[in-house]
Design an enzyme around this catalytic site. Sequence first.
Site, PDB file in Angstrom:
ATOM      1  N   ALA A  11       0.845  -1.346  -0.126  1.00  0.00           N
ATOM      2  CA  ALA A  11      -0.136  -0.072  -0.024  1.00  0.00           C
ATOM      3  C   ALA A  11       0.922   1.333   0.072  1.00  0.00           C
ATOM      4  O   ALA A  11       0.378   2.521  -0.016  1.00  0.00           O
ATOM      5  CB  ALA A  11      -0.914   0.245   1.019  1.00  0.00           C
ATOM      6  N   GLY A  12       2.150   1.154  -0.025  1.00  0.00           N
ATOM      7  CA  GLY A  12       2.994   2.337   0.286  1.00  0.00           C
ATOM      8  C   GLY A  12       3.170   3.246  -0.907  1.00  0.00           C
ATOM      9  O   GLY A  12       2.851   2.866  -2.012  1.00  0.00           O
ATOM     10  N   ARG A  16      10.905   7.057  -2.232  1.00  0.00           N
ATOM     11  CA  ARG A  16      11.901   7.258  -2.502  1.00  0.00           C
ATOM     12  C   ARG A  16      12.340   6.603  -3.905  1.00  0.00           C
ATOM     13  O   ARG A  16      13.676   6.667  -4.419  1.00  0.00           O
ATOM     14  CB  ARG A  16      12.791   6.339  -1.410  1.00  0.00           C
ATOM     15  CG  ARG A  16      12.975   7.020  -0.274  1.00  0.00           C
ATOM     16  CD  ARG A  16      13.755   6.392   0.770  1.00  0.00           C
ATOM     17  NE  ARG A  16      12.780   5.479   1.552  1.00  0.00           N
ATOM     18  CZ  ARG A  16      13.074   4.422   2.569  1.00  0.00           C
ATOM     19  NH1 ARG A  16      14.380   4.304   2.950  1.00  0.00           N
ATOM     20  NH2 ARG A  16      11.982   3.813   3.087  1.00  0.00           N
ATOM     21  N   GLY A  82      -0.206   3.124   7.886  1.00  0.00           N
ATOM     22  CA  GLY A  82       0.855   2.142   8.603  1.00  0.00           C
ATOM     23  C   GLY A  82       0.528   0.798   8.277  1.00  0.00           C
ATOM     24  O   GLY A  82      -0.311   0.314   7.852  1.00  0.00           O
ATOM     25  N   ASN A 231      13.686   0.095  -1.895  1.00  0.00           N
ATOM     26  CA  ASN A 231      13.085   1.423  -1.528  1.00  0.00           C
ATOM     27  C   ASN A 231      13.541   2.559  -2.492  1.00  0.00           C
ATOM     28  O   ASN A 231      13.097   3.641  -2.535  1.00  0.00           O
ATOM     29  CB  ASN A 231      13.456   1.848  -0.270  1.00  0.00           C
ATOM     30  CG  ASN A 231      12.707   0.975   0.984  1.00  0.00           C
ATOM     31  OD1 ASN A 231      11.615   0.941   0.726  1.00  0.00           O
ATOM     32  ND2 ASN A 231      13.570   0.277   1.896  1.00  0.00           N
ATOM     33  N   ASN A 360      20.049 -18.633 -48.996  1.00  0.00           N
ATOM     34  CA  ASN A 360      21.009 -17.764 -48.574  1.00  0.00           C
ATOM     35  C   ASN A 360      20.652 -16.202 -48.698  1.00  0.00           C
ATOM     36  O   ASN A 360      20.119 -16.073 -49.710  1.00  0.00           O
ATOM     37  CB  ASN A 360      22.057 -18.062 -49.333  1.00  0.00           C
ATOM     38  CG  ASN A 360      23.517 -17.071 -48.924  1.00  0.00           C
ATOM     39  OD1 ASN A 360      24.090 -17.628 -48.070  1.00  0.00           O
ATOM     40  ND2 ASN A 360      23.787 -16.103 -49.481  1.00  0.00           N
ATOM     41  N   ALA A 363      24.302 -10.022 -47.670  1.00  0.00           N
ATOM     42  CA  ALA A 363      24.460  -8.537 -46.886  1.00  0.00           C
ATOM     43  C   ALA A 363      23.538  -7.485 -47.539  1.00  0.00           C
ATOM     44  O   ALA A 363      23.651  -7.336 -48.716  1.00  0.00           O
ATOM     45  CB  ALA A 363      25.969  -8.165 -47.022  1.00  0.00           C
ATOM     46  N   ARG A 423      17.340  -3.383 -61.806  1.00  0.00           N
ATOM     47  CA  ARG A 423      18.408  -2.310 -62.050  1.00  0.00           C
ATOM     48  C   ARG A 423      18.332  -1.492 -63.145  1.00  0.00           C
ATOM     49  O   ARG A 423      17.733  -1.963 -64.221  1.00  0.00           O
ATOM     50  CB  ARG A 423      19.736  -3.130 -62.111  1.00  0.00           C
ATOM     51  CG  ARG A 423      20.090  -4.339 -60.820  1.00  0.00           C
ATOM     52  CD  ARG A 423      21.648  -4.695 -61.256  1.00  0.00           C
ATOM     53  NE  ARG A 423      21.836  -5.723 -60.271  1.00  0.00           N
ATOM     54  CZ  ARG A 423      22.921  -6.606 -60.708  1.00  0.00           C
ATOM     55  NH1 ARG A 423      23.407  -6.943 -62.004  1.00  0.00           N
ATOM     56  NH2 ARG A 423      23.467  -7.713 -60.031  1.00  0.00           N
TER      57      ARG A 423
END
Length: 441
Positions: A11-12, A16, A82, A231, A360, A363, A423
Amino acid sequence: MNQVSIIILSAGFGTRMKSKIPKVLHKICGKEMLFCIIDEARKLSDDLHIILYNEAGLIKEKIDSIYQNINIHIQNHDEFPGTAGALMKGFGENKKSLIDTKYQNILILSGDMPLIQASMLKNFIRNDCDITMGILELEDASGYGRVIMKEDKVLGIVEEKDADEKTKAINLANAGIYYFKKEILEKYLPMLESNNNQNEYYLTDIIGHAFINNCKILGVSAKESEFIGVNSKLDLAKAESFMLKLLREKAMRDGVIFRIPDSTYIEFDVEFIGECEIESNCVLRRGAKIIESKILANSVIEDSIVENSTIGPFARIRPKSHIKDSHIGNFVEVKASILNDVKAGHLSYLGDSNIDSGTNIGAGVITCNYDGIKKHKTIIGKNVFVGSDTQLIAPLEIESNVLIAAGSSVSKNAQDGDLVISRTKQSNKQGFYYKFFKDKK
């Protein structure tokens, strides 16, 4: 399953952490801290309760998307702040009474302790005492509540904000894990007051009440690597380092070879099958499944299957890919693709593709899979040779036994046996160099 109910305090505010993300939803090794704890708790109990307040809606939504049969409680933080206030019903006539639990034994955990293991938590579940609590012996216990002990008995706990200098010098820290007989909580919760520096109801005050009334209180010691509380983002990094060590060690015990293990980042649910080798500086994210494969240095695998293949160096396999019997070389990126017996040696992008055996990839080949609105598939058959610097513009289907000339932009399907060339015609102008650079002849 043990006859124990488990309550996880989440619940916090986590101020920090200095983050917009609720503290318990910060991740270590790809999993939310709270979910690390839930998964271990479910190994011990079928009665889980999670206490929420800050960002309760968001956290509950995340929990509900993954888990079922978990009891969610919203703390009445305004009236009962708390850690003890989190256990109180906070409504009705008996506002300080304990929330309803299934069993008479209650294990209380914190939602910011992601390293706890079910095997360690079993040490808390004892029938020979009224309370057991986790204790850390640290060189510097700053940030923790201090445990006051005499011989082997716990006398009480002092929160750091309420501690004097003498108490702050104690190096026995409260780890924030407690096991109570239910009757202890039911008896002492209504007695608690919030007359302290924080005006909060402290769960630790129950230890003091129990000691005064001669209850048997035992401490369970553990290493910081088991009980560390998060924390801050510094704590988060420290906890992740501990978890990484656990995950890598488990993989190595199962037969995986790590080259420079500390350099590899590995997340929960990464699966290794057979003999695998992982070179340095690799990143293996959740959902990665590595089968009889070698991952070369500086490569990333995300939510994909790599089977009997070599990946890298400097390769990235993005989610929803399945790579089998293939070689994926340096600076190759694969996304949402199925590759079977394929070679892609270097500098390529293969996205939303199905590529069959014997093919294949040269690249600089890229699949142009996105038209600005949606993604499209590229399907390549067997024994296709894709020349370097080729663009494959999806949607596209290349049948088997096709040769694609280097430098082509391919936007039309190709049939079995085709040579594909796209091309502009090359033109050579003789002597132009010397004409352009007149002073260099």
